[in-house]
Design a protein around this motif. Structure first.
Motif, PDB file in Angstrom:
ATOM      1  N   ASP A  33      -6.842   3.594   0.803  1.00 35.49           N
ATOM      2  CA  ASP A  33      -6.068   3.230  -0.390  1.00 35.49           C
ATOM      3  C   ASP A  33      -6.782   2.114  -1.142  1.00 35.49           C
ATOM      4  O   ASP A  33      -6.527   0.929  -0.917  1.00 35.49           O
ATOM      5  CB  ASP A  33      -4.647   2.791   0.008  1.00 35.49           C
ATOM      6  CG  ASP A  33      -3.767   2.489  -1.199  1.00 35.49           C
ATOM      7  OD1 ASP A  33      -4.186   2.814  -2.330  1.00 35.49           O
ATOM      8  OD2 ASP A  33      -2.657   1.954  -1.010  1.00 35.49           O
ATOM      9  N   THR A  78       0.827  -1.201   0.000  1.00 30.52           N
ATOM     10  CA  THR A  78       0.000   0.000   0.000  1.00 30.52           C
ATOM     11  C   THR A  78       0.865   1.256   0.000  1.00 30.52           C
ATOM     12  O   THR A  78       2.006   1.238   0.509  1.00 30.52           O
ATOM     13  CB  THR A  78      -0.923   0.020   1.240  1.00 30.52           C
ATOM     14  OG1 THR A  78      -1.628   1.258   1.291  1.00 30.52           O
ATOM     15  CG2 THR A  78      -0.130  -0.157   2.521  1.00 30.52           C
ATOM     16  N   THR A  79       0.328   2.319  -0.555  1.00 30.31           N
ATOM     17  CA  THR A  79       1.027   3.611  -0.534  1.00 30.31           C
ATOM     18  C   THR A  79       0.816   4.325   0.798  1.00 30.31           C
ATOM     19  O   THR A  79       1.480   5.321   1.075  1.00 30.31           O
ATOM     20  CB  THR A  79       0.522   4.507  -1.683  1.00 30.31           C
ATOM     21  OG1 THR A  79      -0.893   4.685  -1.544  1.00 30.31           O
ATOM     22  CG2 THR A  79       0.823   3.878  -3.039  1.00 30.31           C
ATOM     23  N   GLN A  80      -0.122   3.830   1.610  1.00 29.54           N
ATOM     24  CA  GLN A  80      -0.430   4.443   2.902  1.00 29.54           C
ATOM     25  C   GLN A  80       0.143   3.588   4.040  1.00 29.54           C
ATOM     26  O   GLN A  80      -0.547   3.257   5.004  1.00 29.54           O
ATOM     27  CB  GLN A  80      -1.946   4.603   3.058  1.00 29.54           C
ATOM     28  CG  GLN A  80      -2.597   5.447   1.985  1.00 29.54           C
ATOM     29  CD  GLN A  80      -2.122   6.890   2.045  1.00 29.54           C
ATOM     30  OE1 GLN A  80      -1.920   7.442   3.124  1.00 29.54           O
ATOM     31  NE2 GLN A  80      -1.944   7.510   0.887  1.00 29.54           N
TER      32      GLN A  80
END
Length: 312
Positions: free
Chosen positions: A285, A230-232
């Motif tokens: 996300d 995930t980007t988060q």
């Protein structure tokens, strides 16, 4: 200048997280319909099966059944009072984050109970205590399974268990505290009613637990392994550690398709917690990538559901 930019970014983030988008509204409406159906199932179980057959159970329902033995007050009114008391305790000791998890069901479920109390409905044509105990367990388990599936909770004994864990028993898991409290309620019912009724309540409790697990996860194991891209990463890591009280490991990986370096999160948790993580990722996300792997046994560590490497 940097401080000002940071403040602006935090305000934008807060606005995005707390603004009602069309997607959030649709999700809430879906949750509302499912939760309403779950409340109807549980209310029917209580009003149409449990009370007519003179049964009781653990939790808030069991406490109110004991109180009803001494006062002539409708079950739904007593339940509303108990829900309100739990809401107040959660607000005082746990704060807004925990309060908002139980707020919707704390209002909805007693209201549905009140409606069902005015309907003359019974499942069984004649008194059959064993059948009533079994069906109560199935219906209550379905209610719990649907509620957990949507990531909500009710103002019940599980909320009290979290408060006790925070204030008195920090080293004990909420599930163990909840088990002890349910056992105390069922034992108390043996003195108020009789031992047979208490044993039927135990049957109901066991069936409800197993039914909720089947509703949520079929026949899956109690522990699953999640691998998350995930980007988060920071947001979901903080959620896992602070909200679910689980450990998480990160590793550096490279996505060959996207041709970029990323951090991979790996953790072990219960199937219910995996649903909560999925729900959180869907909010922050939607492009996250998650794999869930069934784990037969986990030895070592102090996590919930893990087996002691020495004793096992």
């Amino acid at each position: 200048m940097k401080g000002r930019r940071k403040m602006v970014r935090e305000k934008i983030k807060y606005w995005k997280e707390n603004t009602f988008t069309k997607k959030k509204i649709n999700t809430f409406l879906k949750d509302f319909v499912i939760l309403l159906a779950a409340c109807c199932i549980s209310a029917f179980s209580t009003v149409g099966v449990l009370i007519p057959n003179g049964l009781t159970s653990g939790g808030i329902t069991g406490i109110i059944r004991i109180i009803q033995n001494f006062v002539d007050v409708d079950f739904s009114i007593l339940y509303y009072g108990a829900s309100f008391l739990v809401l107040v305790l959660v607000a005082i000791f746990m704060g807004w984050k925990e309060l908002r998890k139980i707020l919707l069901l704390s209002v909805m479920y007693p209201a549905v109970l009140m409606v069902f109390e005015h309907l003359d409905i019974q499942l069984l044509e004649s008194n059959d205590t064993i059948l009533a105990a079994v069906f109560c367990g199935v219906f209550v388990g379905t209610f719990v399974g649907l509620v957990f599936w949507r990531g909500y909770a009710s103002a019940g004994m599980d909320a009290i268990a979290k408060i006790l864990r925070k204030k008195r028993f920090p080293g004990v898991s909420p599930s163990k505290i909840l088990l002890c409290m349910d056992a105390m309620v069922i034992i108390a019912s043996a003195f108020v009613y009789d031992r047979n009724i208490a044993l039927y309540a135990l049957i109901t409790q066991v069936i409800a637990t197993k039914t909720s697990e089947i509703i949520l996860f079929g026949m899956e194991s109690k522990i699953v392994e999640l691998t998350i891209l995930t980007t988060q990463r920071n947001v979901i890591t903080e959620y896992i550690i602070k909200e679910l009280h689980r450990g998480v490991t990160s590793a550096a990986v490279r996505g060959e398709y996207s041709d970029r370096n990323m951090r991979q999160l790996i953790l072990l948790c219960s199937p219910r917690e995996s649903i909560l993580i999925k729900k959180k990722l869907a909010e922050i996300d939607a492009n996250a990538f998650v794999t869930v792997t069934k784990v037969e046994t986990v030895w070592g560590g102090t996590g919930k559901g893990f087996s002691d490497i020495v004793k096992d």
